[in-house]
Design a protein around this motif. Structure first.
Motif, PDB file in Angstrom:
ATOM      1  N   GLY A 167       0.851  -1.192   0.000  1.00 55.08           N
ATOM      2  CA  GLY A 167       0.000   0.000   0.000  1.00 55.08           C
ATOM      3  C   GLY A 167       0.881   1.235   0.000  1.00 55.08           C
ATOM      4  N   THR A 168       0.253   2.391  -0.011  1.00 60.70           N
ATOM      5  CA  THR A 168       1.072   3.619  -0.068  1.00 60.70           C
ATOM      6  C   THR A 168       1.572   4.029   1.311  1.00 60.70           C
ATOM      7  N   ARG A 169       0.927   3.513   2.356  1.00 61.08           N
ATOM      8  CA  ARG A 169       1.373   3.875   3.688  1.00 61.08           C
ATOM      9  C   ARG A 169       2.069   2.691   4.372  1.00 61.08           C
ATOM     10  N   ALA A 170       3.334   2.811   4.498  1.00 63.33           N
ATOM     11  CA  ALA A 170       4.080   1.726   5.155  1.00 63.33           C
ATOM     12  C   ALA A 170       3.547   1.587   6.574  1.00 63.33           C
ATOM     13  N   GLY A 171       3.422   0.378   7.018  1.00 59.97           N
ATOM     14  CA  GLY A 171       2.995   0.164   8.406  1.00 59.97           C
ATOM     15  C   GLY A 171       1.486   0.069   8.577  1.00 59.97           C
ATOM     16  N   ALA A 172       0.729   0.414   7.531  1.00 60.29           N
ATOM     17  CA  ALA A 172      -0.744   0.275   7.650  1.00 60.29           C
ATOM     18  C   ALA A 172      -1.083  -1.210   7.708  1.00 60.29           C
ATOM     19  N   LEU A 173      -2.043  -1.542   8.540  1.00 55.16           N
ATOM     20  CA  LEU A 173      -2.435  -2.956   8.655  1.00 55.16           C
ATOM     21  C   LEU A 173      -3.160  -3.389   7.381  1.00 55.16           C
ATOM     22  N   GLU A 222      -4.226  -7.825  -9.468  1.00 54.76           N
ATOM     23  CA  GLU A 222      -3.656  -7.602 -10.804  1.00 54.76           C
ATOM     24  C   GLU A 222      -4.452  -6.545 -11.565  1.00 54.76           C
ATOM     25  N   PHE A 223      -5.752  -6.502 -11.267  1.00 54.39           N
ATOM     26  CA  PHE A 223      -6.629  -5.475 -11.866  1.00 54.39           C
ATOM     27  C   PHE A 223      -6.142  -4.090 -11.430  1.00 54.39           C
ATOM     28  N   PHE A 224      -5.733  -3.979 -10.155  1.00 50.16           N
ATOM     29  CA  PHE A 224      -5.188  -2.696  -9.659  1.00 50.16           C
ATOM     30  C   PHE A 224      -3.893  -2.356 -10.400  1.00 50.16           C
ATOM     31  N   ASP A 225      -3.059  -3.380 -10.606  1.00 52.37           N
ATOM     32  CA  ASP A 225      -1.787  -3.133 -11.323  1.00 52.37           C
ATOM     33  C   ASP A 225      -2.063  -2.596 -12.717  1.00 52.37           C
ATOM     34  N   GLU A 226      -3.015  -3.242 -13.394  1.00 50.40           N
ATOM     35  CA  GLU A 226      -3.353  -2.827 -14.768  1.00 50.40           C
ATOM     36  C   GLU A 226      -3.775  -1.371 -14.810  1.00 50.40           C
ATOM     37  N   ARG A 227      -4.534  -0.947 -13.786  1.00 49.87           N
ATOM     38  CA  ARG A 227      -5.078   0.424 -13.796  1.00 49.87           C
ATOM     39  C   ARG A 227      -4.237   1.365 -12.942  1.00 49.87           C
ATOM     40  N   ASN A 228      -3.137   0.838 -12.425  1.00 49.09           N
ATOM     41  CA  ASN A 228      -2.273   1.608 -11.535  1.00 49.09           C
ATOM     42  C   ASN A 228      -3.060   2.201 -10.362  1.00 49.09           C
ATOM     43  N   THR A 229      -3.970   1.422  -9.854  1.00 45.73           N
ATOM     44  CA  THR A 229      -4.754   1.806  -8.671  1.00 45.73           C
ATOM     45  C   THR A 229      -3.893   1.613  -7.427  1.00 45.73           C
ATOM     46  N   GLN A 230      -3.803   2.664  -6.621  1.00 46.58           N
ATOM     47  CA  GLN A 230      -3.038   2.546  -5.374  1.00 46.58           C
ATOM     48  C   GLN A 230      -4.007   2.435  -4.202  1.00 46.58           C
ATOM     49  N   THR A 231      -3.684   1.610  -3.240  1.00 52.74           N
ATOM     50  CA  THR A 231      -4.465   1.577  -1.996  1.00 52.74           C
ATOM     51  C   THR A 231      -3.562   2.050  -0.861  1.00 52.74           C
ATOM     52  N   THR A 232      -4.166   2.698   0.104  1.00 51.65           N
ATOM     53  CA  THR A 232      -3.370   3.139   1.254  1.00 51.65           C
ATOM     54  C   THR A 232      -2.870   1.934   2.034  1.00 51.65           C
ATOM     55  N   HIS A 233      -3.794   1.003   2.246  1.00 49.32           N
ATOM     56  CA  HIS A 233      -3.458  -0.211   3.013  1.00 49.32           C
ATOM     57  C   HIS A 233      -2.871  -1.263   2.073  1.00 49.32           C
ATOM     58  N   PRO A 234      -1.889  -1.999   2.542  1.00 50.47           N
ATOM     59  CA  PRO A 234      -1.478  -3.172   1.762  1.00 50.47           C
ATOM     60  C   PRO A 234      -2.691  -4.097   1.630  1.00 50.47           C
ATOM     61  N   VAL A 235      -2.746  -4.843   0.554  1.00 48.72           N
ATOM     62  CA  VAL A 235      -3.832  -5.818   0.379  1.00 48.72           C
ATOM     63  C   VAL A 235      -3.186  -7.184   0.184  1.00 48.72           C
ATOM     64  N   GLU A 236      -3.644  -8.152   0.947  1.00 46.99           N
ATOM     65  CA  GLU A 236      -3.080  -9.503   0.836  1.00 46.99           C
ATOM     66  C   GLU A 236      -4.160 -10.476   0.367  1.00 46.99           C
ATOM     67  N   ALA A 237      -3.888 -11.115  -0.761  1.00 54.16           N
ATOM     68  CA  ALA A 237      -4.747 -12.231  -1.204  1.00 54.16           C
ATOM     69  C   ALA A 237      -4.361 -13.437  -0.357  1.00 54.16           C
ATOM     70  N   VAL A 238      -5.355 -14.184   0.115  1.00 52.31           N
ATOM     71  CA  VAL A 238      -5.091 -15.278   1.061  1.00 52.31           C
ATOM     72  C   VAL A 238      -5.743 -16.583   0.615  1.00 52.31           C
ATOM     73  N   ALA A 239      -4.989 -17.663   0.753  1.00 52.42           N
ATOM     74  CA  ALA A 239      -5.558 -19.019   0.611  1.00 52.42           C
ATOM     75  C   ALA A 239      -5.526 -19.624   2.004  1.00 52.42           C
ATOM     76  N   TRP A 240      -6.717 -19.710   2.636  1.00 51.79           N
ATOM     77  CA  TRP A 240      -6.789 -20.253   4.004  1.00 51.79           C
ATOM     78  C   TRP A 240      -6.663 -21.762   3.959  1.00 51.79           C
ATOM     79  N   ALA A 241      -5.987 -22.337   4.929  1.00 50.09           N
ATOM     80  CA  ALA A 241      -5.732 -23.788   4.955  1.00 50.09           C
ATOM     81  C   ALA A 241      -6.917 -24.527   5.563  1.00 50.09           C
ATOM     82  N   GLY A 242      -7.394 -25.546   4.848  1.00 56.90           N
ATOM     83  CA  GLY A 242      -8.309 -26.512   5.447  1.00 56.90           C
ATOM     84  C   GLY A 242      -9.639 -25.966   5.898  1.00 56.90           C
ATOM     85  N   GLU A 243     -10.267 -25.126   5.070  1.00 53.65           N
ATOM     86  CA  GLU A 243     -11.568 -24.560   5.469  1.00 53.65           C
ATOM     87  C   GLU A 243     -12.616 -25.653   5.591  1.00 53.65           C
TER      88      GLU A 243
END
Ligand code: HGY
Ligand code: MN
Ligand code: MN
Length: 410
Positions: A64-70, A101-122
């Protein structure tokens, strides 16, 4: 690739673990490991930071654009039930990474980092705990408690995750334990409502509470040909009687569902009176009182079996997940995002369980549904129209941006 990539990527994952009855990707099996490898590869190719944790949850982080943002976490699960479909879980994981990847294509910035997650054993199909990875991540389940869980063959999760071809991914560092600022999950509805209402998107109001049990009925074994019927303590007949007692109670109580999905009979010979019957029980309702009522009928029935049939009944509750309301402000943000795309959505509850039940305990959470054809899921022919799949990813991407803004306005 981004939004359109959702189709070929789901098709690729659908071939991992496929058999004639559907898809089987149990946690920490070579098939589920292969699916995790694909997710990590997509993330690496996009330049995201890949990390994992000790129970196998897997993360792809876009800065994200702000380091340290949750971070805002966006994800679902790659494991399946033994006869799973192509979309339950996988859609939310692929949709999450396609959104980044859609954000990358459009150069969309988010303040918060965004993490894609694969949860184990749902699914809790291999190890007897549903939402295993997300409940450990959320601090609901102790990691060591999860790691000592064993599957039907007696293999522990710890041993399964230590194996090279099915365990944790090689070369992927451990994620530092950062709590999320918010959680979003994209999922197929697994029910009939959106299709019946001809509405392409759903915003989940709440997820039904659920309890899972293992019930063991033990009687007296003996020769099938020589023991008179009135002298038997037949574990299977007593178990079947108890199953029908629970089914009848659920029908009478109403607004609750009870499912016995698995039963084993020992010794399992055609000419031996069953010594032991062991079966699962899954009880769900939006109202905890109704789950308790089914629980009471189960225990009353067990006492009756012991008195009338001379068997012993052991009831072990494996899991209890509370009814999980989704966050009101998150839901409003999701509706704003969907409206900004001139798309339609309705609110609806979820009878199916999701990782969002656990994440909602540590962060504001919301879910987006797309229609399931015929309302079918947990079956090999689970289907969702391609246009609906793409639309859901667009809605998810817009929702992430809206949530990022909402968090800023806090
Ligand atoms: O069982 C469920 O509702 C989820 O699919 N694990
Ligand atoms: Mn699911
Ligand atoms: Mn499922």
């Amino acid at each position: 690739m981004s939004v359109n990539a959702v189709i070929p990527r789901l098709a690729e994952l659908a071939n991992i673990g496929r058999h004639e009855g559907g898809i089987d990707r149990g946690l920490a099996t070579p098939q589920e490991h292969a699916a995790r490898e694909r997710f990590a590869a997509w993330g690496r190719e996009a330049g995201y930071t890949i990390t994992q944790d000790i129970v196998g949850n897997l993360f792809a982080r876009r800065a994200g654009t702000r380091a340290g943002a949750l971070p805002i976490l966006v994800g679902s699960h790659l494991d399946t039930v033994p006869t799973g479909g192509a979309y339950d879980g996988a859609y939310g994981v692929v949709g999450a990474i396609c959104s980044l990847e859609f954000f990358d294509e459009r150069n969309t910035q988010t303040t918060h980092p965004v993490e894609a997650v694969a949860w184990a054993g749902e699914e809790g199909s291999r190890f007897p705990l549903g939402c295993l990875g997300s409940s450990v991540f959320s601090g609901i389940t102790n990691a060591q408690t999860a790691l000592v869980l064993t599957d039907m063959d007696g293999t522990s999760l710890h041993a399964a995750l230590a194996s090279t071809h099915a365990g944790l991914l090689n070369g992927v560092p451990m994620r530092e334990s950062l709590k999320p600022s918010a959680y979003l999950e994209l999922h197929v509805e697994q029910g009939p409502v959106l299709e019946r209402e001809c509405i392409p998107l759903g915003v989940v109001t709440a997820i039904a509470g659920q309890c899972r049990y293992r019930i063991t009925v033990e009687g007296e074994s003996g020769h099938a040909g020589t023991v008179p019927m009135d002298l038997r303590s037949d574990a299977l007949c007593a178990g079947a009687d108890l199953v029908l007692t629970v089914e009848s109670a659920a029908r009478t109580i109403g607004n609750v569902v009870a499912t016995i999905g698995r039963m084993t009979v020992e010794p399992g010979a055609t000419n031996v009176i069953p010594l032991r019957a062991t079966f699962s029980l899954d009880v769900r309702s939006p109202e905890a009182s109704r789950i308790r009522a089914v629980d009471a009928s189960l225990r009353d029935g067990a006492v009756r079996m012991q008195c009338d049939r001379g068997v012993r009944v052991d009831i072990e509750q494996l899991e209890a997940r509370a009814f999980a309301p989704m966050d009101a402000r998150m839901r409003q943000a999701v509706h704003r995002a969907i409206a900004s795309l001139n798309m339609q959505a309705i609110d609806l509850p979820s009878g199916a369980g999701h990782d969002a039940m656990c994440l909602s305990q540590i962060a504001p959470a919301a879910m987006i549904f797309v229609p399931s054809i015929g309302g079918r899921s947990h079956v090999g022919d689970e289907r969702t129209a391609e246009a609906d799949l793409r639309r859901g990813v667009e809605a998810l991407a817009a929702a992430i941006v809206e949530v990022d803004r909402m968090l800023e306005s806090n």
